[in-house]
Design an enzyme around this catalytic site. Structure first.
Site, PDB file in Angstrom:
ATOM      1  N   HIS A 270     -82.826  27.300 -42.837  1.00  0.00           N
ATOM      2  CA  HIS A 270     -82.396  28.151 -43.957  1.00  0.00           C
ATOM      3  C   HIS A 270     -83.412  29.253 -44.232  1.00  0.00           C
ATOM      4  O   HIS A 270     -83.052  30.317 -44.729  1.00  0.00           O
ATOM      5  CB  HIS A 270     -82.164  27.292 -45.201  1.00  0.00           C
ATOM      6  CG  HIS A 270     -81.138  26.234 -44.976  1.00  0.00           C
ATOM      7  ND1 HIS A 270     -79.830  26.525 -44.684  1.00  0.00           N
ATOM      8  CD2 HIS A 270     -81.242  24.884 -44.950  1.00  0.00           C
ATOM      9  CE1 HIS A 270     -79.151  25.406 -44.494  1.00  0.00           C
ATOM     10  NE2 HIS A 270     -79.993  24.392 -44.645  1.00  0.00           N
TER      11      HIS A 270
ATOM     12  N   CYS B  67     -72.438  35.465 -68.445  1.00  0.00           N
ATOM     13  CA  CYS B  67     -71.440  36.425 -68.920  1.00  0.00           C
ATOM     14  C   CYS B  67     -70.117  35.670 -68.995  1.00  0.00           C
ATOM     15  O   CYS B  67     -70.111  34.439 -69.025  1.00  0.00           O
ATOM     16  CB  CYS B  67     -71.378  37.679 -68.044  1.00  0.00           C
ATOM     17  SG  CYS B  67     -70.815  37.452 -66.347  1.00  0.00           S
TER      18      CYS B  67
ATOM     19  N   ASP C 238     -74.412  38.581 -71.756  1.00  0.00           N
ATOM     20  CA  ASP C 238     -73.703  39.643 -72.465  1.00  0.00           C
ATOM     21  C   ASP C 238     -72.943  38.938 -73.592  1.00  0.00           C
ATOM     22  O   ASP C 238     -73.210  37.760 -73.888  1.00  0.00           O
ATOM     23  CB  ASP C 238     -72.816  40.475 -71.524  1.00  0.00           C
ATOM     24  CG  ASP C 238     -71.568  39.730 -71.040  1.00  0.00           C
ATOM     25  OD1 ASP C 238     -71.433  38.522 -71.349  1.00  0.00           O
ATOM     26  OD2 ASP C 238     -70.733  40.341 -70.360  1.00  0.00           O
TER      27      ASP C 238
ATOM     28  N   THR D 108     -67.657  35.347 -66.803  1.00  0.00           N
ATOM     29  CA  THR D 108     -67.391  34.585 -65.578  1.00  0.00           C
ATOM     30  C   THR D 108     -68.643  34.237 -64.784  1.00  0.00           C
ATOM     31  O   THR D 108     -68.603  33.344 -63.938  1.00  0.00           O
ATOM     32  CB  THR D 108     -66.516  35.426 -64.629  1.00  0.00           C
ATOM     33  OG1 THR D 108     -67.218  36.653 -64.355  1.00  0.00           O
ATOM     34  CG2 THR D 108     -65.150  35.729 -65.244  1.00  0.00           C
TER      35      THR D 108
ATOM     36  N   ARG E 204     -67.254  31.594 -70.528  1.00  0.00           N
ATOM     37  CA  ARG E 204     -65.865  31.514 -71.012  1.00  0.00           C
ATOM     38  C   ARG E 204     -65.031  30.459 -70.314  1.00  0.00           C
ATOM     39  O   ARG E 204     -64.024  30.010 -70.858  1.00  0.00           O
ATOM     40  CB  ARG E 204     -65.179  32.874 -70.853  1.00  0.00           C
ATOM     41  CG  ARG E 204     -65.702  33.916 -71.828  1.00  0.00           C
ATOM     42  CD  ARG E 204     -64.844  35.170 -71.834  1.00  0.00           C
ATOM     43  NE  ARG E 204     -65.310  36.100 -72.867  1.00  0.00           N
ATOM     44  CZ  ARG E 204     -65.398  37.413 -72.724  1.00  0.00           C
ATOM     45  NH1 ARG E 204     -65.021  37.962 -71.578  1.00  0.00           N
ATOM     46  NH2 ARG E 204     -65.817  38.168 -73.695  1.00  0.00           N
TER      47      ARG E 204
ATOM     48  N   HIS F 260     -80.018  25.708 -49.672  1.00  0.00           N
ATOM     49  CA  HIS F 260     -79.698  26.544 -48.513  1.00  0.00           C
ATOM     50  C   HIS F 260     -80.020  28.016 -48.710  1.00  0.00           C
ATOM     51  O   HIS F 260     -80.398  28.700 -47.763  1.00  0.00           O
ATOM     52  CB  HIS F 260     -78.211  26.420 -48.173  1.00  0.00           C
ATOM     53  CG  HIS F 260     -77.850  25.080 -47.608  1.00  0.00           C
ATOM     54  ND1 HIS F 260     -76.636  24.835 -47.003  1.00  0.00           N
ATOM     55  CD2 HIS F 260     -78.533  23.911 -47.565  1.00  0.00           C
ATOM     56  CE1 HIS F 260     -76.587  23.567 -46.595  1.00  0.00           C
ATOM     57  NE2 HIS F 260     -77.724  22.979 -46.943  1.00  0.00           N
ATOM     58  N   ASN F 261     -79.826  28.525 -49.932  1.00  0.00           N
ATOM     59  CA  ASN F 261     -79.948  29.968 -50.162  1.00  0.00           C
ATOM     60  C   ASN F 261     -81.232  30.362 -50.879  1.00  0.00           C
ATOM     61  O   ASN F 261     -81.478  31.547 -51.086  1.00  0.00           O
ATOM     62  CB  ASN F 261     -78.749  30.489 -50.971  1.00  0.00           C
ATOM     63  CG  ASN F 261     -77.417  30.009 -50.432  1.00  0.00           C
ATOM     64  OD1 ASN F 261     -76.695  29.270 -51.106  1.00  0.00           O
ATOM     65  ND2 ASN F 261     -77.091  30.386 -49.210  1.00  0.00           N
TER      66      ASN F 261
HETATM   67  C1  RB5 Z   1     -66.944  41.200 -70.404  1.00  0.00           C
HETATM   68  O1  RB5 Z   1     -65.711  41.278 -71.040  1.00  0.00           O
HETATM   69  C2  RB5 Z   1     -66.788  40.544 -69.044  1.00  0.00           C
HETATM   70  O2  RB5 Z   1     -66.253  41.446 -68.147  1.00  0.00           O
HETATM   71  C3  RB5 Z   1     -68.130  40.016 -68.573  1.00  0.00           C
HETATM   72  O3  RB5 Z   1     -68.617  39.079 -69.483  1.00  0.00           O
HETATM   73  C4  RB5 Z   1     -68.158  39.319 -67.238  1.00  0.00           C
HETATM   74  O4  RB5 Z   1     -67.223  38.303 -67.169  1.00  0.00           O
HETATM   75  C5  RB5 Z   1     -68.153  40.191 -66.067  1.00  0.00           C
HETATM   76  O5  RB5 Z   1     -68.188  39.754 -64.913  1.00  0.00           O
END
Ligand code: RB5
Length: 149
Positions: A134, A66, A8, A68, A110, A99-100
């Protein structure tokens, strides 16, 4: 191997460099499923594209980025056959494969630097599933999925 990648806006800046790294340095075919700009988008839309590519067998593995890695993993795990997780260290990437039998790697654009994410991707793509005990546990995940159908 064929690797599907998407992000994203929170992961967009790392998507291109990671796609090039996977293709040029690790030698895999990369399918970039978007987006094409850094404009704000909804991460479930891109998680779905990569998850369906992996679930259908069109891609061997998926990489999602994304802010996180968390939202991507929650969304991708809704698609049958996908085992996705937000991963922030090579050690966890290794265990995720061993394992998974993880098949969709979700990264933070970020909070984790590009070079660190490259090491995570390399470990993810180069580590085999251990099988054995597993295998039984991963089969139980698939059985759980079947009860939701
Ligand atoms: C977008 O702002 C943010 O929420 C997305 O990139 C992500 O971190 C969601 O889990």
């Amino acid at each position: 191997m064929r690797i599907a990648i998407a992000s994203d806006h929170g992961g967009f800046d790392q998507k291109g460099p990671l796609a090039s790294y996977i293709a040029d340095e690790l030698g895999h075919e990369v399918v970039d499923l978007g987006p094409d700009t850094a404009d704000s988008v909804d991460y479930p839309d891109y998680a779905e594209k990569v998850a369906r590519a992996v679930s259908s067998g069109d891609a061997d593995f998926g990489v999602l980025i994304c802010g996180t890695g968390i939202g991507m993993s929650i969304a991708a795990n809704k698609v049958a056959g996908v085992r996705a997780s937000s991963i922030t260290s090579p050690a966890f990437a290794e265990l995720f494969r061993q394992h998974n039998n993880g098949n969709v790697l979700c990264l933070s654009g970020r909070f984790v630097e590009l070079d660190a994410n490259k090491q995570i991707v390399k470990t993810f793509l180069e580590t085999p599933f251990e099988g054995g005990r597993h295998d039984r546990r991963v089969a139980k995940i698939a059985a759980l999925e079947a009860t939701e159908a």
